[in-house]
Design a protein around this motif. Structure first.
Motif, PDB file in Angstrom:
ATOM      1  N   ALA A 288      -5.481 -12.581   9.901  1.00 38.67           N
ATOM      2  CA  ALA A 288      -5.290 -13.232   8.601  1.00 38.67           C
ATOM      3  C   ALA A 288      -6.625 -13.203   7.862  1.00 38.67           C
TER       4      ALA A 288
ATOM      5  N   VAL B 129       1.779 -18.662  13.053  1.00 39.48           N
ATOM      6  CA  VAL B 129       0.809 -19.524  13.748  1.00 39.48           C
ATOM      7  C   VAL B 129       0.440 -20.660  12.805  1.00 39.48           C
TER       8      VAL B 129
ATOM      9  N   SER C 228       0.861  -1.194   0.000  1.00 39.45           N
ATOM     10  CA  SER C 228       0.000   0.000   0.000  1.00 39.45           C
ATOM     11  C   SER C 228       0.895   1.242   0.000  1.00 39.45           C
TER      12      SER C 228
HETATM   13  C1  FAD Z   1      -0.160  -3.792  -3.616  1.00 39.44           C
HETATM   14  C2  FAD Z   1      -1.136  -3.180  -2.639  1.00 39.44           C
HETATM   15  C3  FAD Z   1      -1.456  -1.832  -2.727  1.00 39.44           C
HETATM   16  C4  FAD Z   1      -2.376  -1.272  -1.858  1.00 39.44           C
HETATM   17  N1  FAD Z   1      -2.581   0.085  -1.870  1.00 39.44           N
HETATM   18  C5  FAD Z   1      -3.316   0.652  -0.895  1.00 39.44           C
HETATM   19  C6  FAD Z   1      -3.300   2.053  -0.715  1.00 39.44           C
HETATM   20  O1  FAD Z   1      -2.575   2.779  -1.387  1.00 39.44           O
HETATM   21  N2  FAD Z   1      -4.089   2.569   0.266  1.00 39.44           N
HETATM   22  C7  FAD Z   1      -4.867   1.785   1.073  1.00 39.44           C
HETATM   23  O2  FAD Z   1      -5.577   2.314   1.946  1.00 39.44           O
HETATM   24  N3  FAD Z   1      -4.855   0.433   0.943  1.00 39.44           N
HETATM   25  C8  FAD Z   1      -4.078  -0.143   0.005  1.00 39.44           C
HETATM   26  N4  FAD Z   1      -3.983  -1.500  -0.081  1.00 39.44           N
HETATM   27  C9  FAD Z   1      -4.870  -2.335   0.744  1.00 39.44           C
HETATM   28  C10 FAD Z   1      -4.424  -2.407   2.196  1.00 39.44           C
HETATM   29  O3  FAD Z   1      -3.032  -2.364   2.280  1.00 39.44           O
HETATM   30  C11 FAD Z   1      -4.921  -3.680   2.872  1.00 39.44           C
HETATM   31  O4  FAD Z   1      -6.289  -3.881   2.596  1.00 39.44           O
HETATM   32  C12 FAD Z   1      -4.720  -3.613   4.373  1.00 39.44           C
HETATM   33  O5  FAD Z   1      -3.391  -3.254   4.669  1.00 39.44           O
HETATM   34  C13 FAD Z   1      -5.057  -4.925   5.047  1.00 39.44           C
HETATM   35  O6  FAD Z   1      -4.731  -4.791   6.407  1.00 39.44           O
HETATM   36  P1  FAD Z   1      -4.971  -5.934   7.457  1.00 39.44           P
HETATM   37  O7  FAD Z   1      -4.271  -5.537   8.716  1.00 39.44           O
HETATM   38  O8  FAD Z   1      -6.409  -6.249   7.571  1.00 39.44           O
HETATM   39  O9  FAD Z   1      -4.306  -7.223   6.831  1.00 39.44           O
HETATM   40  P2  FAD Z   1      -2.796  -7.501   6.371  1.00 39.44           P
HETATM   41  O10 FAD Z   1      -2.094  -6.252   6.130  1.00 39.44           O
HETATM   42  O11 FAD Z   1      -2.885  -8.484   5.273  1.00 39.44           O
HETATM   43  O12 FAD Z   1      -2.152  -8.162   7.646  1.00 39.44           O
HETATM   44  C14 FAD Z   1      -2.357  -9.510   7.985  1.00 39.44           C
HETATM   45  C15 FAD Z   1      -1.122  -9.958   8.723  1.00 39.44           C
HETATM   46  O13 FAD Z   1      -1.339 -11.284   9.204  1.00 39.44           O
HETATM   47  C16 FAD Z   1      -0.110 -11.998   9.052  1.00 39.44           C
HETATM   48  N5  FAD Z   1      -0.424 -13.427   9.079  1.00 39.44           N
HETATM   49  C17 FAD Z   1      -1.174 -14.119   8.188  1.00 39.44           C
HETATM   50  N6  FAD Z   1      -1.226 -15.407   8.546  1.00 39.44           N
HETATM   51  C18 FAD Z   1      -0.499 -15.528   9.687  1.00 39.44           C
HETATM   52  C19 FAD Z   1      -0.163 -16.642  10.527  1.00 39.44           C
HETATM   53  N7  FAD Z   1      -0.581 -17.877  10.267  1.00 39.44           N
HETATM   54  N8  FAD Z   1       0.612 -16.395  11.612  1.00 39.44           N
HETATM   55  C20 FAD Z   1       1.048 -15.138  11.905  1.00 39.44           C
HETATM   56  N9  FAD Z   1       0.786 -14.077  11.119  1.00 39.44           N
HETATM   57  C21 FAD Z   1       0.005 -14.270  10.035  1.00 39.44           C
HETATM   58  C22 FAD Z   1       0.420 -11.498   7.719  1.00 39.44           C
HETATM   59  O14 FAD Z   1       1.799 -11.755   7.581  1.00 39.44           O
HETATM   60  C23 FAD Z   1       0.109 -10.009   7.827  1.00 39.44           C
HETATM   61  O15 FAD Z   1       1.146  -9.319   8.459  1.00 39.44           O
HETATM   62  C24 FAD Z   1      -3.021  -2.087  -0.893  1.00 39.44           C
HETATM   63  C25 FAD Z   1      -2.663  -3.430  -0.761  1.00 39.44           C
HETATM   64  C26 FAD Z   1      -1.725  -3.978  -1.616  1.00 39.44           C
HETATM   65  C27 FAD Z   1      -1.318  -5.424  -1.449  1.00 39.44           C
END
Ligand code: FAD
Length: 550
Positions: free
Chosen positions: A314, A284, A73
C-alpha cells in the motif's frame, strides 16, 4: 470467522516463528513481485489483497459485457527485464508486442508526428518540419540514452545511503562511483539539467518547431505534478529511456496481450508456483506492532495473521497514517509522510466503441498498430495552461488525453467489430473547487469525448459504453491515496534517497520488521517490479540475519 492464522498449520495463538515468514499487504504488481522472490527463496509467504482481484493499478477488467480493458495502467514500458526473466513470466502467459510507433501526436494544423523506435525514422518525420530539429533529435536521443544507462543500475538496488558512515559509507561511495564510472564532465552537467531542469527550457534550447517540442512533452510528463515549464519535469525523458521488455530495448513501449492484467496474473501464477499463498477479498485493517516490531496483521474481519516480516504494497500514507498505530512511529515521521505530495492529477476514461476511431490526420496507409495510439496535446503551452486550470480546482475545458485503441493489436479484449479505447487524462484536480467528483464524473467524461471528437469526429457516435475513473475513483476502487498513480509524485525531491521520506528510503521503516515494497519506495511508480524486487532482497537478507541470531 476471526481467528489467528499461523502459516498453513493449525490455527492457534502462537509464537511468531510459527507464522509466515513474509506477509505482504496488497497484491499489486510490486507486492506480487516481492512475494514471488520471497517464496523463491524458500520463505513462507502470504499476500493479502483487499480487492477480489490481484493487480492493483495493473489489471484487466470487464467494462461492458464481453469487453475487457486495461482499466488503469495501459502500456508496459519499464517492467524490468530481470523480473520478467527471473519469474519466467513468459512461461506464465505474459506476451508483449512493441508499440510501433511508441507515441504519436496529431496536431490541430493537420500534421501528425509519430515517435518510432528507430531514431532515424522519427528524424525523417521531423525533417518535414525542420532539418535542424531532425539532426537535433538524433543527437539528443544518443545523449539521453547514454545518460539513462548510468541511471538504470540504480533501479534494481536501494538508493544511495547518504547516512552511511565509516566503512559502510566508503562502500556506498564506491558503489555510486562504479555506477557513474566513465561519466564525463559534460554528462554530469547534462544529468543535473535533466534531473532538475524544466522540460520547456530544455526543448527551447534544442528545437525550433513547436510540434517537435510538443511531441517530447507528450512523451515525458505522464502523471507528473508539474507543467512542462516547471523545474524537474525534464526527468521523465530519462525515465522513459530505461530499457524494458523481454529484449531490454531502451525506450521500450509495449502492448500487453490480454491487457495489463496479464502481467499481474503471470506474476501471481509465478508466486504461487514458488509456493506463495495469495488471498483476495482480504483487506488488512492494521499492521500489528508489539515491542516496536511488526508481528503480523489484523484483517478487517478480525482475523490475526502472524508474520516475521510485513511488507506493505500500500502507498506510504495508507500504510503509516492508516494501518500503523501512530504511537509506534517516531516523532516527526508521520508529519513527513503526510507531507508527501500526491494529490491527483490524473484520471482515466475507458470506451467501448462500435467502430474504430478515425483520426483525421492519420495517413491513409497507416497499419492497425499505428492507428492504435494517439496523444491529444495541441502544444506544450496548452499543457501549462491545462495544469494551471486544474491546480485552481477546475476541470479544464479541453484536456491532455492519451488514447490507446488496444483492440487494434489485441483481439482477445473484445468481440470482432467492437473496439476498446482507453484514455489517460491529465491534468485534473484531486479536490474539485466546486462540487464533488461524484457530481462531476460525467462532466469529465463529456469533456474528454468532446476533445477526442475534434481529432476523430466519428468517436462520439460510436460510443457503446464508457467508464470514467476520476481521482476519487482511483482512490476508492484501486486504493491509490489521493488518486496518485505513482504512490507519490515523481519529482526529484521525492526520489532516490528522499523516497518515501528522507532517512527511510531503503525499504526498512521506523518499525522493525515492517517494509515498504510498493511504488512509494525507490525507484517509484510505473509498472516496473523494481520496488518489489529491491524490497524482497532486503527482507530476505534481514530474515536470514535474524534466523542466524536466534
Ligand atoms: C490511470 C493509471 C494509468 C497508469 N498508466 C501506466 C502505464 O501506462 N504504464 C505504467 O508503467 N504505469 C502506469 N501507471 C502507474 C502504475 O500502474 C502504478 O504506479 C503501479 O501499478 C503501482 O504498483 P504497486 O504494486 O506499487 O501498487 P498498486 O498497484 O497500487 O497496488 C497496491 C495494492 O495494495 C492493495 N491494498 C491497499 N491497501 C490494502 C489493505 N489495507 N489491505 C489489502 N490490500 C491493500 C491495493 O488494493 C492494491 O491492489 C498508471 C496508473 C494509473 C492509476
Amino acid at each position: 470467522m476471526p481467528g489467528i492464522l499461523t502459516g498453513g498449520g493449525p490455527e492457534r495463538r502462537g509464537d511468531v516463528s510459527e507464522g509466515y515468514d513474509g506477509v505482504v499487504v496488497g497484491g499489486g504488481h510490486n507486492g506480487l513481485t516481492a512475494a514471488a522472490y520471497l517464496a523463491r527463496a524458500g520463505l513462507r509467504t502470504l499476500v493479502l489483497e483487499r480487492r477480489e482481484i490481484v493487480g492493483g493499478a495493473c489489471v484487466t477488467e470487464e467494462i461492458a459485457p464481453g469487453v475487457r480493458a486495461s482499466t488503469t495502467s495501459y502500456i508496459a514500458s519499464m517492467l524490468r527485464p530481470e523480473v520478467i526473466r527471473d519469474l519466467r513470466l513468459a512461461d506464465h502467459g505474459l506476451r508483449m508486442v512493441p508499440c510501433e510507433p511508441g507515441l504519436q501526436v496529431p496536431f490541430p494544423d493537420g500534421e501528425i508526428l509519430p515517435w518510432w523506435t528507430e531514431p532515424e525514422r522519427t528524424a525523417a518525420e521531423i525533417e518535414r518540419l525542420s532539418a535542424a530539429d531532425a539532426r537535433a533529435f538524433v543527437e539528443l536521443d544518443v545523449r539521453l540514452k547514454r545518460l539513462a544507462r548510468y541511471l538504470q543500475p540504480f533501479f534494481l538496488e536501494p538508493p544511495p545511503d547518504v547516512g552511511a558512515r565509516g566503512l559502510r559509507g566508503l562502500r556506498e561511495l564506491g558503489r555510486v562511483g562504479r555506477r557513474l564510472r566513465g561519466i564525463t564532465g559534460d554528462e554530469v552537467g547534462d544529468l543535473v539539467r535533466f534531473l532538475t531542469g524544466s522540460l520547456r527550457e530544455l526543448l527551447d534550447r534544442h528545437f525550433e518547431s513547436e510540434n517537435v517540442k510538443t511531441l517530447f512533452v507528450a512523451n515525458n510528463v505522464y502523471g507528473m505534478h508539474g507543467a512542462p515549464s516547471r523545474p524537474g519535469t525534464a526527468l521523465g525523458l530519462l525515465f522513459h529511456l530505461l530499457s524494458g521488455g523481454q529484449d531490454e530495448s531502451q525506450g521500450f513501449f509495449g502492448h500487453v496481450i490480454g491487457g495489463m492484467g496479464a502481467i499481474t496474473e503471470a506474476m501471481a501464477s509465478a508466486a504461487r508456483g514458488f509456493g506463495a499463498e495469495i488471498r483476495t477479498g482480504a483487506p488488512v485493517a492494521a499492521i500489528d506492532v508489539v515491542d516496536g516490531r511488526a508481528r503480523g496483521v489484523t484483517l478487517e474481519d478480525g482475523t490475526e495473521i502472524r508474520g516475521r516480516a510485513v511488507l506493505s504494497n500500500a502507498d506510504p500514507k495508507r500504510t503509516f497514517l492508516g494501518l500503523v498505530d501512530k504511537r509506534e512511529l517516531p516523532e516527526g515521521f508521520g508529519a513527513d509522510v503526510a507531507a508527501i505530495r500526491m494529490d491527483g492529477p490524473c484520471a482515466k476514461v475507458n470506451f467501448v466503441l462500435a467502430e474504430e476511431p478515425r483520426v483525421s490526420a492519420m495517413p491513409a496507409d497507416a497499419d492497425p498498430a499505428r492507428r492504435a495510439l494517439f496523444t491529444l496535446l495541441p502544444s506544450a503551452e496548452f499543457a501549462d495552461r491545462c495544469y494551471e486550470t486544474a491546480m485552481r480546482g477546475e476541470i479544464p475545458e479541453r484536456l491532455w488525453v492519451d488514447c490507446v485503441v488496444a483492440s487494434n493489436v489485441d483481439p482477445t479484449l473484445a468481440p470482432t467489430g467492437t473496439h476498446v479505447m482507453t484514455c489517460f487524462v491529465q491534468y485534473v484536480p484531486y479536490r474539485p473547487a466546486e462540487g464533488t467528483w461524484d457530481q462531476r464524473r460525467d462532466l469529465l467524461g463529456d469533456r474528454v469525448l468532446a476533445g477526442i471528437a475534434e481529432y476523430a469526429p466519428n468517436v462520439p457516435g460510436a460510443v457503446v459504453a464508457r467508464q470514467v475513473l476520476t481521482p476519487l475513483d482511483l482512490e476508492r476502487t484501486y486504493g491509490l491515496t489521493e488518486g496518485n498513480i505513482f504512490h507519490g509524485d515523481l519529482s526529484i525531491d521525492q526520489l532516490f534517497f528522499m523516497r518515501p521520506v528522507p532517512g527511510w528510503a531503503r525499504y526498512r521503516t521506523p518499525v522493525d520488521g515492517l517494509y515498504l515494497c510498493g511504488a512509494g519506495a525507490h525507484p517509484g511508480g510505473g509498472v516496473t517490479g523494481a520496488p518489489g524486487f529491491n524490497a524482497a532482497r532486503v527482507v530476505i537478507g534481514d530474515l536470514r540475519w535474524w534466523g542466524r541470531r536466534r
